[in-house]
Write a protein that holds these residues in place. Structure first.
Motif, PDB file in Angstrom:
ATOM      1  N   ASP A  85       0.632  -1.006  -0.119  1.00 15.79           N
ATOM      2  CA  ASP A  85      -0.028   0.295  -0.035  1.00 15.79           C
ATOM      3  C   ASP A  85       0.381   1.171   0.375  1.00 15.79           C
ATOM      4  OD1 ASP A  85      -1.972  -1.358   0.788  1.00 15.79           O
ATOM      5  OD2 ASP A  85      -3.141  -1.068   2.432  1.00 15.79           O
ATOM      6  N   ARG A  90      -1.978   3.242  -2.417  1.00 15.14           N
ATOM      7  CA  ARG A  90      -3.794   3.024  -2.529  1.00 15.14           C
ATOM      8  C   ARG A  90      -4.070   1.133  -2.382  1.00 15.14           C
ATOM      9  NH1 ARG A  90      -6.358   5.253  -7.536  1.00 15.14           N
ATOM     10  NH2 ARG A  90      -4.369   6.293  -7.413  1.00 15.14           N
ATOM     11  N   SER A  91      -4.708   1.049  -2.284  1.00 18.03           N
ATOM     12  CA  SER A  91      -4.739  -0.664  -1.448  1.00 18.03           C
ATOM     13  C   SER A  91      -4.495  -1.606  -2.799  1.00 18.03           C
ATOM     14  CB  SER A  91      -6.173  -1.179  -0.958  1.00 18.03           C
ATOM     15  OG  SER A  91      -6.271  -2.683  -1.052  1.00 18.03           O
ATOM     16  N   SER A  97      -8.596  -0.904  -7.773  1.00 17.61           N
ATOM     17  CA  SER A  97      -7.650  -0.718  -7.545  1.00 17.61           C
ATOM     18  C   SER A  97      -7.242   0.464  -9.006  1.00 17.61           C
ATOM     19  CB  SER A  97      -6.632  -2.117  -7.530  1.00 17.61           C
ATOM     20  OG  SER A  97      -6.171  -2.496  -6.103  1.00 17.61           O
TER      21      SER A  97
END
Length: 451
Positions: A85, A90-91, A97
């Motif tokens: 991450d 971001r994830s 995503s």
């Protein structure tokens, strides 16, 4: 609970091919010679940096692949969800995503000269750098990905050097456990996944004051395996030793029903070497890690620990862990040997992937278009690749060990419990190897524990 997602990035098969022409003035080429070369390997914002030797091939080497002798694993980066991450911003493990998320950058710098630094300045002459973008989303979803396997030019011009490398990534799920306190305070152990924590084990710390006398800090439970003395006499010593020593510590791990599922027992006292206040490598203390089998404790592994004299970085905790044969007869199989900084702490690890010149070098079968990174024979058929790691706090400070275990090495609760007991033994060894001129932590400093 399910295991936690991890991704492992492997870099290997490094080799340098030099040009036949003489080195151009100010160019990035390297004249064929026996001069040593090395590389530094980094992955984006990951804190680890690997420095490894790179074999220099003869100028007449015309094969598309380096010789099998050059095959080795140069660097391995183990990335948790939080690491990924941070790299991606971001994830990675979210269905939302966006395009471009999960792209890391691998940086490899090639130098001529010997590895090391002089007065804080890196030795060697920079030949060139390689930068490869790595989209880790597929690996995060469980697929192995080969990003590169082949030659890359360094510098410009016809006389430039070339470096061969293989880069791949693969999913590596792990079970994660956290102690809810220091091992000497008989804590609970939780399995962790993201923000969820679920209790799975309890620990009970004890100190055996003398032969046959156990003082458990937690209530005894039913269905205790018997504790025959034969493994104590075989793998350790209970004899009284003159001088400074720390002995008789044990940590028993119970499941939630109260049944014991693993035991770490100090079988060889941690004794100061004559004329010193330190435990030496020549006379280490030792723990046995035991598992219940048919109503009795059976040795599974042996941990030796000592205080390693340090240089500028200070002293460290030296350790060696070996797997014991099921028959308790014959030599053990060494799985890990290293040093952890006493002033900074670090990680105990059993990783048989073969990183950075480990004896488990990659075999010649790793070469080919697939770019697969193979590995040599495992010291134990039951354990391959990443096995486990646990955090170790610096000496004199309280810590709560966090344990990671490769999912392929956990088939039942007893498997996980054995690694938890080993983690507790390593953490307590940092205290057992503390200089005898210094006081132990409060939980370990009772008179009965300082004989």
């Amino acid at each position: 609970m399910d295991p936690c997602p991890f991704v492992r990035v492997l870099v290997g098969n490094l080799a340098l091919k030099s040009p036949v022409a003489a080195r151009p003035a100010g160019g990035a080429g390297v004249h064929p010679s026996a001069h040593p070369c090395f590389a530094t390997v980094r992955l984006d914002k990951h804190p680890s940096r690997h420095t490894v030797p790179v074999p220099l091939l003869p100028p007449d080497h015309a094969d598309a692949n380096p010789p099998a002798a050059a095959a080795s694993l140069a660097a391995g980066f183990h990335l948790s969800k939080a690491d990924l991450d941070r790299i991606a911003g971001r994830s990675l493990f979210s269905a939302a995503s966006a395009s471009g998320a999960g792209t890391a950058k691998l940086k490899v710098a090639i130098y001529s000269g010997r590895m090391g630094t002089t007065c804080g300045v890196r030795s060697g002459r920079l030949l060139g750098k390689v930068s490869l973008p790595l989209d880790l989303r597929e690996a995060a979803e469980g697929r192995a990905v080969v990003f590169h396997s082949g030659w890359v030019g360094l510098g410009k011009g016809a006389a430039k050097a070339q470096v061969y490398l293989t880069v791949k990534a693969e999913a590596e799920p792990r079970f994660v456990f956290e102690f809810d306190g220091e091992p000497e305070y008989s804590p609970q152990v939780f399995q962790v996944q993201g923000n969820r924590r679920q209790p799975v084990f309890t620990c009970s710390f004890s100190c055996r004051h003398n032969s046959g006398d156990w003082n458990w800090r937690s209530r005894s439970t039913q269905s205790e395996p018997s504790s025959p003395r034969r493994w104590r006499s075989s793998f350790g010593s209970e004899r009284e030793r003159p001088g400074k020593e720390r002995k008789g510590w044990s940590v028993k791990v119970h499941d939630l029903s109260g049944s014991p599922v693993a035991l770490a027992s100090m079988v060889t006292p941690f004794v100061a070497s004559p004329g010193t206040d330190r435990v030496s490598r020549s006379n280490p203390g030792a723990w046995l890690i035991l598992r219940p089998v048919d109503g009795t404790w059976q040795p599974w592994g042996r941990l030796e620990a000592w205080r390693e004299r340090g240089g500028p970085a200070g002293d460290g905790l030296g350790y060696r862990f070996e797997l014991l044969p099921h028959t308790a007869v014959g030599p053990g199989v060494s799985l890990a040997e290293s040093t952890i900084s006493a002033s900074k702490g670090g990680k105990f690890a059993i990783d048989l992937t073969g990183v950075g010149g480990h004896p488990l070098a990659l075999t010649s079968s790793s070469w080919g278009r697939s770019g697969k990174l193979g590995r040599g024979p495992s010291p134990s058929p039951a354990y391959r690749g990443f096995v486990m790691s646990s955090t170790v706090t610096s000496e004199g400070r309280s810590g709560r060990p966090a344990v990671e275990v490769g999912v392929q090495h956990v088939g039942c609760a007893e498997d996980a419990a054995a690694f938890v007991a080993l983690a507790a033994a390593v953490d307590l060894s940092m205290d057992a190897c503390r200089l005898f001129s210094h006081k132990l932590r409060r939980g370990l400093s009772s008179p009965a524990m300082l004989r």
